[in-house]
Design a protein around this motif. Structure first.
Motif, PDB file in Angstrom:
ATOM      1  N   THR A   1     -39.434 -32.928  25.555  1.00 51.97           N
ATOM      2  CA  THR A   1     -39.350 -33.419  24.184  1.00 51.97           C
ATOM      3  C   THR A   1     -38.365 -34.578  24.119  1.00 51.97           C
ATOM      4  OG1 THR A   1     -37.542 -31.916  23.589  1.00 51.97           O
ATOM      5  CG2 THR A   1     -39.806 -31.097  23.295  1.00 51.97           C
ATOM      6  N   PRO A   2     -38.479 -35.474  23.118  1.00 46.08           N
ATOM      7  CA  PRO A   2     -37.534 -36.583  22.985  1.00 46.08           C
ATOM      8  C   PRO A   2     -36.082 -36.123  22.875  1.00 46.08           C
ATOM      9  CG  PRO A   2     -39.452 -36.958  21.593  1.00 46.08           C
ATOM     10  CD  PRO A   2     -39.575 -35.564  22.126  1.00 46.08           C
ATOM     11  N   ALA A   3     -35.853 -34.933  22.311  1.00 44.78           N
ATOM     12  CA  ALA A   3     -34.486 -34.447  22.152  1.00 44.78           C
ATOM     13  C   ALA A   3     -33.790 -34.251  23.498  1.00 44.78           C
ATOM     14  CB  ALA A   3     -34.486 -33.135  21.372  1.00 44.78           C
ATOM     15  N   GLN A   4     -34.566 -33.973  24.555  1.00 48.50           N
ATOM     16  CA  GLN A   4     -33.967 -33.772  25.869  1.00 48.50           C
ATOM     17  C   GLN A   4     -33.426 -35.065  26.465  1.00 48.50           C
ATOM     18  OE1 GLN A   4     -37.612 -31.769  27.368  1.00 48.50           O
ATOM     19  NE2 GLN A   4     -36.204 -30.204  28.138  1.00 48.50           N
TER      20      GLN A   4
ATOM     21  N   THR B   1     -58.456 -37.573  37.939  1.00 48.48           N
ATOM     22  CA  THR B   1     -57.357 -37.365  37.015  1.00 48.48           C
ATOM     23  C   THR B   1     -57.577 -38.187  35.746  1.00 48.48           C
ATOM     24  OG1 THR B   1     -55.822 -37.004  38.843  1.00 48.48           O
ATOM     25  CG2 THR B   1     -54.878 -37.522  36.695  1.00 48.48           C
ATOM     26  N   GLU B   2     -57.427 -37.558  34.606  1.00 49.70           N
ATOM     27  CA  GLU B   2     -57.573 -38.241  33.331  1.00 49.70           C
ATOM     28  C   GLU B   2     -56.211 -38.320  32.636  1.00 49.70           C
ATOM     29  OE1 GLU B   2     -60.511 -36.389  30.968  1.00 49.70           O
ATOM     30  OE2 GLU B   2     -62.169 -36.789  32.356  1.00 49.70           O
ATOM     31  N   TRP B   3     -55.982 -39.472  32.017  1.00 48.62           N
ATOM     32  CA  TRP B   3     -54.718 -39.688  31.326  1.00 48.62           C
ATOM     33  C   TRP B   3     -55.000 -39.927  29.848  1.00 48.62           C
ATOM     34  CZ3 TRP B   3     -50.126 -39.143  33.822  1.00 48.62           C
ATOM     35  CH2 TRP B   3     -50.149 -39.181  35.221  1.00 48.62           C
ATOM     36  N   LEU B   4     -54.125 -39.417  29.016  1.00 41.78           N
ATOM     37  CA  LEU B   4     -54.207 -39.630  27.583  1.00 41.78           C
ATOM     38  C   LEU B   4     -52.924 -40.313  27.134  1.00 41.78           C
ATOM     39  CD1 LEU B   4     -55.483 -39.254  24.764  1.00 41.78           C
ATOM     40  CD2 LEU B   4     -54.353 -37.008  24.666  1.00 41.78           C
ATOM     41  N   ALA B   5     -53.045 -41.494  26.540  1.00 45.08           N
ATOM     42  CA  ALA B   5     -51.875 -42.232  26.054  1.00 45.08           C
ATOM     43  C   ALA B   5     -51.843 -42.142  24.533  1.00 45.08           C
ATOM     44  CB  ALA B   5     -51.932 -43.684  26.494  1.00 45.08           C
ATOM     45  N   LEU B   6     -50.732 -41.708  23.995  1.00 40.57           N
ATOM     46  CA  LEU B   6     -50.566 -41.575  22.549  1.00 40.57           C
ATOM     47  C   LEU B   6     -49.370 -42.412  22.117  1.00 40.57           C
ATOM     48  CD1 LEU B   6     -51.209 -40.193  19.811  1.00 40.57           C
ATOM     49  CD2 LEU B   6     -49.620 -38.361  20.504  1.00 40.57           C
ATOM     50  N   ALA B   7     -49.593 -43.315  21.153  1.00 40.52           N
ATOM     51  CA  ALA B   7     -48.506 -44.161  20.654  1.00 40.52           C
ATOM     52  C   ALA B   7     -47.791 -43.433  19.524  1.00 40.52           C
ATOM     53  CB  ALA B   7     -49.056 -45.498  20.152  1.00 40.52           C
ATOM     54  N   THR B   8     -46.483 -43.244  19.693  1.00 41.56           N
ATOM     55  CA  THR B   8     -45.683 -42.569  18.671  1.00 41.56           C
ATOM     56  C   THR B   8     -44.439 -43.395  18.355  1.00 41.56           C
ATOM     57  OG1 THR B   8     -44.363 -41.310  20.267  1.00 41.56           O
ATOM     58  CG2 THR B   8     -46.448 -40.335  19.540  1.00 41.56           C
ATOM     59  N   ASN B   9     -43.728 -42.981  17.343  1.00 37.13           N
ATOM     60  CA  ASN B   9     -42.491 -43.644  16.950  1.00 37.13           C
ATOM     61  C   ASN B   9     -41.389 -42.590  16.851  1.00 37.13           C
ATOM     62  OD1 ASN B   9     -40.631 -45.511  16.099  1.00 37.13           O
ATOM     63  ND2 ASN B   9     -41.342 -45.544  13.983  1.00 37.13           N
ATOM     64  N   ASP B  10     -40.992 -42.080  18.003  1.00 34.95           N
ATOM     65  CA  ASP B  10     -39.999 -41.012  18.048  1.00 34.95           C
ATOM     66  C   ASP B  10     -38.623 -41.515  18.454  1.00 34.95           C
ATOM     67  OD1 ASP B  10     -41.788 -38.985  17.323  1.00 34.95           O
ATOM     68  OD2 ASP B  10     -42.521 -38.806  19.382  1.00 34.95           O
TER      69      ASP B  10
ATOM     70  N   THR C   1     -35.531 -48.708  25.118  1.00 32.95           N
ATOM     71  CA  THR C   1     -36.545 -49.742  25.304  1.00 32.95           C
ATOM     72  C   THR C   1     -37.329 -49.940  24.011  1.00 32.95           C
ATOM     73  OG1 THR C   1     -38.210 -48.151  26.079  1.00 32.95           O
ATOM     74  CG2 THR C   1     -36.789 -49.151  27.739  1.00 32.95           C
ATOM     75  N   ASP C   2     -37.852 -51.154  23.837  1.00 32.79           N
ATOM     76  CA  ASP C   2     -38.697 -51.414  22.670  1.00 32.79           C
ATOM     77  C   ASP C   2     -39.972 -50.593  22.722  1.00 32.79           C
ATOM     78  OD1 ASP C   2     -36.878 -53.232  21.694  1.00 32.79           O
ATOM     79  OD2 ASP C   2     -37.803 -54.936  22.708  1.00 32.79           O
ATOM     80  N   SER C   3     -40.520 -50.440  23.916  1.00 35.91           N
ATOM     81  CA  SER C   3     -41.701 -49.602  24.114  1.00 35.91           C
ATOM     82  C   SER C   3     -41.722 -49.163  25.571  1.00 35.91           C
ATOM     83  CB  SER C   3     -42.994 -50.360  23.765  1.00 35.91           C
ATOM     84  OG  SER C   3     -43.160 -51.478  24.625  1.00 35.91           O
ATOM     85  N   GLY C   4     -42.234 -47.979  25.828  1.00 34.20           N
ATOM     86  CA  GLY C   4     -42.264 -47.485  27.197  1.00 34.20           C
ATOM     87  C   GLY C   4     -43.219 -46.316  27.329  1.00 34.20           C
TER      88      GLY C   4
END
Length: 259
Positions: free
Chosen positions: A59-62, A1-10, A47-50
């Motif tokens: 989506t963040p709207a949910q 299993t491969e994971w992709l982590a993307l840092a966003t500011n949503d 949270t400050d980051s998660g």
């Protein structure tokens, strides 16, 4: 299993409040201050980051809902009574009190604490079963009630259920603290004061929010007192449970000499 982590500011948040205060200035040895706040904090993350699951069309709207720390009603009342030198016995005595109360914090119900060994902030929430109350009375449960496990059904794998974020509310809290103090002599240059304080004077039990993970055998029940929810008293938290709101009755005696 491969994971992709993307840092966003949503992250997104909004706060509304109505605050009122009543103040009674010292009169006949009595003064009081009462503050009330109605507020509503809304966001899509508290949270400050998660870590958030971004697949399966999420989506963040949910996640837009009441904030984790949202408290709809909060009341704080403090008073001081100093009888003064009305009699020989009352000279130097005083009584201080503080009443604190609030409604409960939101509870975000999830299927499990981790998915694929990782604790995600947003997944996966269960489906809400129809015809079942979210809470049921249970004399054997802390606080006299628990979240009804039959009201929720785990959604299929990698699917977000229809239960919204922070859809439930935990236990509220109110507590009365009192302090009796006596000044043995007073002057401009020195002062000796004895103070006896009682935190949670009425010894009212206040419980932490119930376990929110559906696969836990303790789901829906509180597993600690509220004071332990706020901190463990360790160097990491810096909060001693004995003197936090929601703890059992605690007494403290202090002697202060000012010169």
């Amino acid at each position: 299993t491969e994971w992709l982590a993307l840092a966003t500011n949503d992250g997104w948040s909004k706060y509304h409040s109505l605050q009122a205060q009543y103040r009674r200035r010292l009169s006949r040895g009595f003064e009081a201050l009462v503050s009330y706040a109605w507020s509503h904090s809304i966001d899509n993350s508290s949270t400050d980051s998660g870590l958030y699951w971004a697949g399966s069309g999420l989506t963040p709207a949910q996640d837009r809902a009441a904030s984790d720390f949202d408290v709809r009603h909060a009341l704080t009342a403090g008073f001081t009574f100093e009888p003064g030198a009305r009699t020989v016995l009352s000279r130097g005595w005083a009584l201080d009190g503080m009443l604190s109360g609030r409604t409960g914090f939101p509870i975000n119900v999830l299927n499990a604490e981790q998915y694929e060994g990782i604790a995600f902030e947003n997944v996966f929430r269960p489906n809400l079963a129809g015809g079942q109350p979210n809470w049921i009375d249970d004399a054997s449960a802390p606080g006299g009630r628990r979240i009804n496990s039959a009201a929720f059904q785990a959604a299929p794998a990698m699917t977000q259920g229809d239960l919204g974020r922070n859809a439930l509310r935990g236990f509220g809290m109110y507590q009365l603290d009192l302090a009796v103090r006596r000044e043995f002599f007073a002057g401009e240059k020195r002062n000796l004061q004895l103070r006896v304080e009682a935190f949670n004077t009425l010894n009212r039990a206040s419980f932490a929010d119930p376990v929110r993970f559906l696969d836990s055998p303790l789901f829906g029940q509180s597993s600690s007192m509220l004071s332990y929810m706020l901190g463990t008293g360790s160097p990491g938290s810096g909060l001693a449970p004995m003197f936090q709101g929601g703890g059992s009755r605690a007494l403290q005696i202090a002697l202060r000499f000012r010169f």
